[in-house]
Design an enzyme around this catalytic site. Structure first.
Site, mmCIF file in Angstrom:
data_model
loop_
_atom_site.group_PDB
_atom_site.id
_atom_site.type_symbol
_atom_site.label_atom_id
_atom_site.label_comp_id
_atom_site.label_asym_id
_atom_site.label_seq_id
_atom_site.Cartn_x
_atom_site.Cartn_y
_atom_site.Cartn_z
ATOM 1 C CE LYS A 5 4.101 3.868 -39.737
ATOM 2 N NZ LYS A 5 5.045 4.902 -39.161
ATOM 3 C CG HIS B 252 6.693 -0.212 -40.515
ATOM 4 N ND1 HIS B 252 7.789 0.525 -39.767
ATOM 5 C CD2 HIS B 252 6.883 0.445 -41.828
ATOM 6 C CE1 HIS B 252 8.172 1.519 -40.391
ATOM 7 N NE2 HIS B 252 7.468 1.517 -41.538
ATOM 8 C CG ASP C 116 2.829 7.540 -38.752
ATOM 9 O OD1 ASP C 116 2.188 6.605 -38.246
ATOM 10 O OD2 ASP C 116 3.823 7.541 -39.728
ATOM 11 C CE1 TYR D 75 9.370 5.097 -40.307
ATOM 12 C CE2 TYR D 75 8.218 6.611 -38.978
ATOM 13 C CZ TYR D 75 8.305 5.694 -40.144
ATOM 14 O OH TYR D 75 7.249 5.647 -41.172
HETATM 15 N N1 LIG Z 1 4.539 3.043 -43.521
HETATM 16 C C1 LIG Z 1 5.787 3.239 -44.184
HETATM 17 O O1 LIG Z 1 6.280 2.436 -44.894
HETATM 18 C C2 LIG Z 1 5.977 4.673 -44.288
HETATM 19 C C3 LIG Z 1 6.941 5.022 -45.413
HETATM 20 C C4 LIG Z 1 7.390 6.200 -45.431
HETATM 21 C C5 LIG Z 1 6.575 7.130 -44.921
HETATM 22 N N2 LIG Z 1 5.959 6.951 -43.794
HETATM 23 C C6 LIG Z 1 5.180 7.922 -43.055
HETATM 24 O O2 LIG Z 1 4.573 8.829 -43.732
HETATM 25 C C7 LIG Z 1 5.555 10.408 -43.299
HETATM 26 C C8 LIG Z 1 5.447 11.176 -44.490
HETATM 27 O O3 LIG Z 1 6.135 10.463 -45.691
HETATM 28 P P1 LIG Z 1 7.496 10.962 -45.964
HETATM 29 O O4 LIG Z 1 8.283 11.667 -44.906
HETATM 30 O O5 LIG Z 1 7.917 9.915 -46.751
HETATM 31 O O6 LIG Z 1 7.154 12.103 -47.298
HETATM 32 P P2 LIG Z 1 6.255 13.342 -47.168
HETATM 33 O O7 LIG Z 1 5.849 13.845 -45.977
HETATM 34 O O8 LIG Z 1 5.669 13.408 -48.540
HETATM 35 O O9 LIG Z 1 7.564 14.563 -47.414
HETATM 36 C C9 LIG Z 1 8.352 14.976 -46.753
HETATM 37 C C10 LIG Z 1 9.530 15.764 -47.443
HETATM 38 O O10 LIG Z 1 8.853 16.888 -47.757
HETATM 39 C C11 LIG Z 1 9.508 17.959 -47.217
HETATM 40 N N3 LIG Z 1 8.500 19.156 -47.025
HETATM 41 C C12 LIG Z 1 7.795 18.793 -45.908
HETATM 42 N N4 LIG Z 1 6.584 19.850 -46.178
HETATM 43 C C13 LIG Z 1 6.990 20.622 -47.112
HETATM 44 C C14 LIG Z 1 6.486 21.727 -47.864
HETATM 45 N N5 LIG Z 1 5.298 22.119 -47.348
HETATM 46 N N6 LIG Z 1 6.959 22.201 -48.965
HETATM 47 C C15 LIG Z 1 8.071 21.559 -49.546
HETATM 48 N N7 LIG Z 1 9.060 20.740 -48.851
HETATM 49 C C16 LIG Z 1 8.265 20.196 -47.712
HETATM 50 C C17 LIG Z 1 10.156 17.406 -45.958
HETATM 51 O O11 LIG Z 1 11.619 18.405 -45.473
HETATM 52 P P3 LIG Z 1 11.630 19.020 -44.401
HETATM 53 O O12 LIG Z 1 11.351 18.172 -43.177
HETATM 54 O O13 LIG Z 1 12.885 19.798 -44.545
HETATM 55 O O14 LIG Z 1 10.459 20.304 -44.341
HETATM 56 C C18 LIG Z 1 10.535 16.147 -46.459
HETATM 57 O O15 LIG Z 1 11.951 16.123 -47.146
HETATM 58 C C19 LIG Z 1 6.626 9.729 -42.588
HETATM 59 O O16 LIG Z 1 7.293 10.707 -41.862
HETATM 60 C C20 LIG Z 1 6.202 8.689 -41.964
HETATM 61 O O17 LIG Z 1 5.775 8.899 -40.741
HETATM 62 C C21 LIG Z 1 5.399 5.474 -43.667
#
Ligand SMILES: NC(=O)c1ccc[n+]([C@@H]2O[C@H](COP(=O)([O-])OP(=O)(O)OC[C@H]3O[C@@H](n4cnc5c(N)ncnc54)[C@H](OP(=O)(O)O)[C@@H]3O)[C@@H](O)[C@H]2O)c1
Length: 296
Positions: free
Chosen positions: A74, A107, A44, A49
């Site tokens: 997106k 988005h 995704d 991004y």
């Molecule tokens: N549509 C929207 O508006 C929107 C908004 C936000 C996000 N998104 C999408 O959703 C995806 C995921 O959301 P997110 O990036 O906000 O948050 P998330 O996936 O809930 O959390 C990611 C964070 O957790 C860390 N992490 C990952 N795996 C881990 C584990 N097993 N143990 C401990 N820490 C861990 C990562 O650091 P490291 O990389 O250092 O492991 C990063 O800091 C995004 O990448 C994006 O594709 C979409």
């Protein structure tokens, strides 16, 4: 082995994908490559991004054939409008080096530009009819936004990607999606938005260190992150955890060999604080949301 969801147009999508929000371009190539080698088949990304090019590069570097990878990206708000969104598709596919996108989504709604939001969605319908995308959807749409969309447009979104983790479970939004046959996809599925600098104005805690989640994890020999991902999957959601760390990328995919009990699912449901950490889709203002996407 991953779980597969069938979308409302019959297209199948691996439930678990890799997210790349805030993955720096250089890290993104390695993260995508590592994820595909670990077994992921769904990535995704987003125009906003600024790493679509590196997502394409990572897929090619992994050696996994293009048609085995489900690519989701997106359209950003500054690209909304019928012609603008068709152009955005050309830019995204050129950057990724692919001809077709598996899931192309808006988005976020632009409440102050809802007519343009609708025109952007009309362009997605055209891309779908032409076979240039395999499915279309939205992100950050509330039930009300979905109603407004469906008053004007004909194709029901296949997916709605929304903030969803144990501290913000969004039952109402998920029910609105389900009523229309839309798959709910959790962003920040392990609560990333609660600890990203500059976000989380609500002051929510970080679910990764929640004793309920770590306790359930201990019972299964799993981490809190794995417990949260299992909680999503067992409830029929898609989840797209982000990591640029190969160990954590693999950890987040090792969630198909255990099962949470009904009592454990209920204990996780009970953690809901009902408060979002990310932006309220209705409160995002033009000055904070409009920035240009480079064509290069
Ligand atoms: N549509 C929207 O508006 C929107 C908004 C936000 C996000 N998104 C999408 O959703 C995806 C995921 O959301 P997110 O990036 O906000 O948050 P998330 O996936 O809930 O959390 C990611 C964070 O957790 C860390 N992490 C990952 N795996 C881990 C584990 N097993 N143990 C401990 N820490 C861990 C990562 O650091 P490291 O990389 O250092 O492991 C990063 O800091 C995004 O990448 C994006 O594709 C979409």
């Amino acid at each position: 082995m991953t779980e597969i969801l069938t979308l409302n147009n019959g297209v199948t999508m691996p439930a678990l994908g890799l997210g790349v929000f805030q993955s720096a371009p250089a890290e993104t190539v390695d993260a995508v490559d590592a994820a595909l080698r670990a077994g992921y088949r769904h990535i995704d990304t987003a125009a906003a991004y600024r790493n679509e090019r590196q997502v394409g590069e990572g897929i090619r570097r992994s050696g996994v054939p293009r048609d085995e990878v489900f690519i989701e990206t997106k359209v950003w708000i500054s690209q909304y409008g019928y012609d603008e969104t068709l152009h955005a598709f050309d830019i995204a596919t050129a950057k990724m080096g692919v001809e077709q996108i598996d899931l192309y989504i808006l988005h976020q709604p632009a409440p102050w530009l809802f007519d343009k939001t609708l025109e952007a969605y009309r362009a997605l319908e055209t891309l779908l009819a032409d076979g240039r995308v395999r499915s279309i959807g939205v992100s950050n749409f509330t039930g009300e936004h979905l109603d407004r969309l469906m008053q004007d447009r004909t194709v029901v979104p296949a997916v709605n990607q929304i903030e969803l983790h144990p501290y913000f479970a969004q039952h109402e939004n998920e029910a609105a999606d389900a009523a229309l046959g839309i798959v709910t996809q959790a962003w920040s599925p392990i609560g990333g938005i609660t600890f990203y600098p500059g976000f989380n104005q609500a002051g929510n805690k970080n679910p990764l260190s929640d004793p309920v989640l770590t306790g359930i994890g201990e019972a299964h020999g799993k981490s809190a992150a794995q417990v949260m991902l299992r909680w999503h999957l067992q409830q029929g959601r898609s989840a797209i955890p982000k990591s640029v760390n190969p160990g954590r990328i693999a950890e987040n995919f090792a969630v198909f060999d255990f099962e949470l009990t009904a009592a454990e699912l209920a204990a996780i449901d009970a953690l809901d604080l009902g408060v979002r950490s990310g932006p309220d889709p209705d409160a995002v203002r033009p000055d904070s949301a409009i920035f240009a996407i480079d064509d290069e």
